[in-house]
Design an enzyme around this catalytic site. Structure first.
Site, PDB file in Angstrom:
ATOM      1  CD  GLU A  74      30.100  39.666  55.311  1.00  0.00           C
ATOM      2  OE1 GLU A  74      29.675  39.567  56.482  1.00  0.00           O
ATOM      3  OE2 GLU A  74      29.450  40.230  54.398  1.00  0.00           O
ATOM      4  CB  CYS A  86      23.474  43.162  56.003  1.00  0.00           C
ATOM      5  SG  CYS A  86      23.325  44.941  55.852  1.00  0.00           S
ATOM      6  CG  HIS A 144      28.278  43.274  55.817  1.00  0.00           C
ATOM      7  ND1 HIS A 144      27.729  42.420  54.886  1.00  0.00           N
ATOM      8  CD2 HIS A 144      27.555  44.420  55.750  1.00  0.00           C
ATOM      9  CE1 HIS A 144      26.722  43.023  54.278  1.00  0.00           C
ATOM     10  NE2 HIS A 144      26.596  44.233  54.785  1.00  0.00           N
TER      11      HIS A 144
END
Ligand code: GLN
Length: 592
Positions: A530, A404, A528
């Protein structure tokens, strides 16, 4: 409403931060292993509508869901442990409940009545819980049978009172066989005597009872294992049978928690108490996946040094999902994570004069690392440090994963140093900069900060590249949370100089993935990744990032032995695990 849903309310006593979230998720893990579909609700008794406006300094990271909900990071625990997809309504806050009740009052729904905490707020809470509990959370859309409700904070907190009262009523609304309460408490062991102390647990259970809820299970957190006499003492003083007391001491990894709870008889107890009709699992093979995972995590030996160049490095929870995603990739690649947090500002040139000690320390940490993560973030502070880190990684061929804001920093760095656009910047940092490489998107509404970003799961179309090979897909879906994007006006020039945009949105105007082909692993993503990483199914960009240092580093004794074993079996050298498919939910074979 007739309701066969089973509810497990998880409350906390004594202090917060003793792992209530992990214990609550572990209930789900155990039940899921018994073939039961589980959902979860997290209650945060604060007044904020959602976690979107939180500072990571104060609360840790803001977790983002598929539907764009910005929620408490505990929902990440549930998604990762149970491999489910939650919705924004699975996170209840006082703000959300009051907003709903006040809207109803304005509409005249209460027909002139005085609107009060009891019954209007407590009713709204119960209806919300019952409604959300039935929403499917699996890819197969199966209706859940058990809903785990975690009440944030500790019993006795003023802001949690209306929720406790709502559940006091709720136990009668849904009937006894459909509701149970698990109370997570702490057994301190003061250094002076070294003895486990049960008094705080006794007080918090008394407080819970005083509010009309009786614990069915008391889960005692302690530093060291607790012996049977302590269990009996809690049983005597807290009016529960000894088998209702579960002791959970500090363990080598969170993956052991469901295993320990199972060993302490949680399945048998819940089966009887909630009439779940589980045919009792045979000991031995039950929860084998978790047993293997816990064992693998305990046996990670070869260390990999990763530096995280961030801004909120004082509170590790600020990067909770990034850290977890790194751990998942480490488990898959068979290495032990050594994570160093570097304050991005400390890498900036000005610090050489202002704070040389920390400046040199930060650069030393960066240089010692095997790979660098530049995570997401907001605002101006530390941006130059992140840009420095990107430049160093690009020029020294060090593996780098930018997320990001990390992608935006990488683009600005490339423009400054490869295109000589020295005044390149983001309008977030300098609205009047000469070369606006990163600009705000139309979704950005200044003045109103809550829920105004490009949020949630969106498609990215990948061109053939290292990253498409890692995903083994051409179209991927990942979660987003940003206001700014790469300025499309500069794309051609950046690509001509070697920064390739290999992932774009459906309009082909939003840049989602950037790589440098002449670099072994320089990957920056606008989304993102994650948030969708799972212990048994690591996120592909993280896995690629981790594989490289592992492959490049001189091999450890263990890996050499694994290579020998593999060669004997005629499968060629190499880390037996590295290049095979990760176990569990597959995201495709890794071919790098
Ligand atoms: N601040 C940047 C933006 O709003 C990056 C956001 C982030 O890293 N999550 O676009």
């Amino acid at each position: 409403m007739p309701d066969n849903m089973k509810y497990i309310l998880v409350t906390g006593g004594v202090i917060s931060g003793v792992g209530k979230g992990v214990i609550a998720s572990s209930f789900g893990t155990i039940l899921k292993s018994c073939g039961i579909d589980v959902t979860s609700i997290k209650i945060d008794p604060y007044i904020n509508i959602d976690a979107g406006t939180f500072s990571p300094y104060e609360h840790g990271e803001v977790y983002v869901l598929d539907d764009g909900g910005e929620v408490d990071l505990d929902l990440g625990n549930y998604e990762r442990f149970l491999d489910i997809t939650l919705h924004r309504d699975n996170n209840i806050t006082t703000g959300k409940i009051y907003q709903q009740v006040i809207e109803r009052e304005r509409r005249g729904d209460y027909l002139g009545k005085t609107v009060q905490v009891i019954p209007h707020i407590t009713d709204a809470i119960q209806e919300w819980v019952q409604r959300v509990a039935h929403i499917p959370v699996t890819a197969e859309n199966t209706p859940p049978r058990v809903c785990i409700v975690e009440l944030g904070g500790t019993i006795g907190d003023i802001e949690g009172m209306s929720f406790v009262e709502a559940f006091r009523q709720f136990q009668f609304r849904v009937k006894r066989e459909n509701f149970c309460c698990a109370h997570v408490s702490l057994i301190p062991m003061p250094k002076s005597t070294g003895e486990p102390k049960t008094k705080p647990t006794q007080s918090s259970v008394r407080e819970l009872r005083g509010l009309g809820l009786s614990p069915d299970l008391i889960l005692c957190r302690s530093e060291k294992p607790i012996n049977h006499t302590v269990k009996e003492k809690i049983s005597n003083f807290c009016h529960v049978a000894p088998e209702q007391v579960i002791c959970i001491h500090d363990l080598s990894s969170v993956y052991h928690v469901p295993l320990l709870m199972e060993a302490e008889g949680v399945v048998k107890y819940l089966n009887e108490r909630l009439q779940l009709n589980i045919s009792m699992p045979r000991p031995g093979r039950f929860m084998q996946k978790w047993r293997n995972l816990a064992k693998r995590v305990d046996n990670l030996r070869k260390e990999v040094n990763i530096a995280l160049v961030g801004k909120y490095t004082k509170l590790e929870d600020s990067y909770a999902s990034v850290t977890k995603a790194l751990q998942h990739a480490c488990i898959a690649s068979g290495c032990k994570l050594n994570l160093t947090y570097i304050e991005a500002v400390n890498l900036e040139k000005q610090m050489k004069i202002d704070d040389p000690v920390n400046y040199h320390k930060a650069w030393q940490d960066l240089c010692k690392s095997d790979g660098v993560i530049v995570p997401g973030g907001f605002g101006q502070r530390g941006m130059e440090g992140k840009i420095e880190a990107c430049q160093w990684c690009r020029e020294t061929q060090k593996p780098m994963l930018g997320i990001c804001l990390g992608l935006q920093a990488a683009v600005i760095e490339f423009a400054r140093n490869a295109l000589s656009l020295k005044a390149a910047n983001s309008t977030e940092v300098d609205p009047n900069c000469e070369d606006k490489l990163v600009v705000d998107m139309p979704e950005h509404h200044p003045g109103n900060l809550g829920g105004t970003m490009r949020l949630g799961k969106r498609k990215t179309y990948l061109e053939p590249s290292l990253i498409s090979r890692l995903y083994n897909k051409e179209v991927i879906e990942e979660r987003h949370r940003h206001r700014y994007e790469v300025n499309p006006e500069y794309i051609e020039r950046l690509e001509a100089a070697g920064l390739r945009f290999v992932g774009k949105d459906e309009t082909k105007t939003r840049m989602e993935v950037a790589t440098v082909d002449s670099h072994p692993y320089y990957v920056a993503v606008q989304f993102h990744p994650e948030y969708l990483s799972r212990p048994l199914s690591p996120s592909p960009p993280f896995l690629g990032f981790l594989l490289l240092p592992v492959v490049l580093k001189p091999r450890s004794r263990i890996l050499r032995a694994a290579g020998r074993r593999r060669r004997r079996r005629g499968r060629g050298a190499g880390n037996a695990y590295l290049f095979s498919k990760p176990a569990g939910r597959s995201r495709g074979t890794v071919a790098v």
